[in-house]
Design a protein around this motif. Structure first.
Motif, PDB file in Angstrom:
ATOM      1  N   SER A 173       0.637  -1.827  -0.114  1.00 55.92           N
ATOM      2  CA  SER A 173       0.621  -0.048   0.362  1.00 55.92           C
ATOM      3  C   SER A 173       0.857   1.316   0.269  1.00 55.92           C
ATOM      4  N   ALA A 186      -4.004   3.967   0.286  1.00 61.37           N
ATOM      5  CA  ALA A 186      -4.616   3.155  -0.588  1.00 61.37           C
ATOM      6  C   ALA A 186      -3.570   1.954  -0.413  1.00 61.37           C
ATOM      7  N   ARG A 190      -3.525   1.096  -6.363  1.00 61.53           N
ATOM      8  CA  ARG A 190      -5.159   2.541  -7.162  1.00 61.53           C
ATOM      9  C   ARG A 190      -3.416   3.238  -7.361  1.00 61.53           C
ATOM     10  N   SER A 210      -9.844   0.755   5.794  1.00 63.42           N
ATOM     11  CA  SER A 210     -10.735   1.319   4.838  1.00 63.42           C
ATOM     12  C   SER A 210     -12.183   2.233   5.077  1.00 63.42           C
TER      13      SER A 210
END
Length: 315
Positions: A173, A186, A190, A210
């Protein structure tokens, strides 16, 4: 006659004493448990599913908009931990979160590792005074390479994730500061779509929250850890938990850490590097020196690849 009188007096005293004992046993026992004195301590004891009881909590102001809360508590799992929590109000004018690199050098081909104390000293400058730091992303220790992307002041220094199956909790992430100053956490998938919007970035590991929910994980190991999270109203929490020290602090799991951030109303949170790298530094508000606040499990400061720092506009 004297003996009989003495005996009667003795029996009377015993009867009164027994009555007092029965009276005390029938009443509610006094609760001598420690009661948290800080807002964060009270919130965690009452709202955090992972916290069983608090032993001590203190808060002090590091700088305008930056508070540190130190907590000694027992988890529902029975383990005892020491937590060091920075609350950063990013809505305060002149306060910002920035990525730190050794020697303040953007040339990753020349990068080496450096302690937080030395990094803070190098970055500290008029107008951008360093008041707090934690360790940042994981790195490939053999080749001294970052595991995730790095942005500094809008410049992209690295735009790749260096994932390794031997290190499955790393390069999963990223955590970043957008151009508008808001934080985002994120999944690695992404990053490409959001890259152009990100001013400050490092890679990160297991996502803890999240949209306010713990996504779950198969990793249940208890370790020293550092993590970062944010609320929707601009508050950033930087959390370091000590571990691997019996009778002082046993460390924390991902799920327990997620519960802490959830109790603080965070919508996003993520794990950063941990183990011996789990470290927190502040500029001491009275002594005006850089000080490591926790007890790193290496028994000394570990040199790091990067970090997250809180800077303020001061001369």
């Amino acid at each position: 006659m004297k003996k009989s009188l003495s005996y009667r007096i003795f029996m009377l005293i015993c009867t009164v004493a027994m009555g007092l004992l029965v009276s005390c046993s029938d009443s509610e026992p006094e609760d001598h448990r420690y009661r948290p004195t800080t807002p964060i301590g009270r919130t965690l004891e009452s709202e955090c599913d992972a916290v069983a009881r608090m032993f001590a909590d203190t808060t002090f102001v590091v700088a305008v908009g930056v508070d540190e809360t130190d907590l000694h508590l027992q988890l529902m799992s029975g383990y005892v931990v020491r937590m060091f929590l920075l609350r950063v109000d990013t809505t305060v004018p002149g306060l910002e979160l920035r990525v730190a690199l050794p020697d303040n050098n953007n040339d990753l081909s020349q990068i080496h590792t450096q302690t937080l104390t030395d990094m803070a000293a190098v970055h500290d400058a008029p107008g951008k005074r360093v008041v707090a730091m934690t360790n940042g992303d994981f790195w490939d220790t053999a080749n001294v390479l970052p595991r995730g992307p790095i942005h500094r002041d809008g410049y992209v220094l690295n735009d790749r994730f260096n994932y390794s199956e031997s290190m499955p909790q790393q390069a999963l992430s990223f955590v970043g500061i957008r151009d508008d100053g808001s934080m985002i956490i994120a999944e690695a998938s992404r990053y490409a779509a959001l890259q152009s919007q990100l001013k400050e970035v490092t890679g990160a590991g297991v996502i803890l929250l999240s949209e306010g929910l713990f996504p779950g994980t198969t990793y249940t190991v208890r370790d020293p850890r550092t993590a970062i999270g944010y609320t929707d109203d601009g508050i950033v929490y930087m959390l370091t938990v000590d571990g691997r020290r019996n009778f002082y602090s046993d460390g924390i799991t991902y799920e327990e850490m997620a519960s802490v951030f959830k109790a603080l109303d965070c919508t996003g949170a993520v794990n950063l590097d941990g183990g011996g790298s789990a470290q927190m530094l502040i500029r001491h508000p009275i002594a005006q020196i850089f000080q490591i606040r926790n007890r790193p499990s290496d028994n000394a400061e570990r040199p790091l690849y990067n970090g997250w720092m809180v800077c303020v506009e001061e001369p």
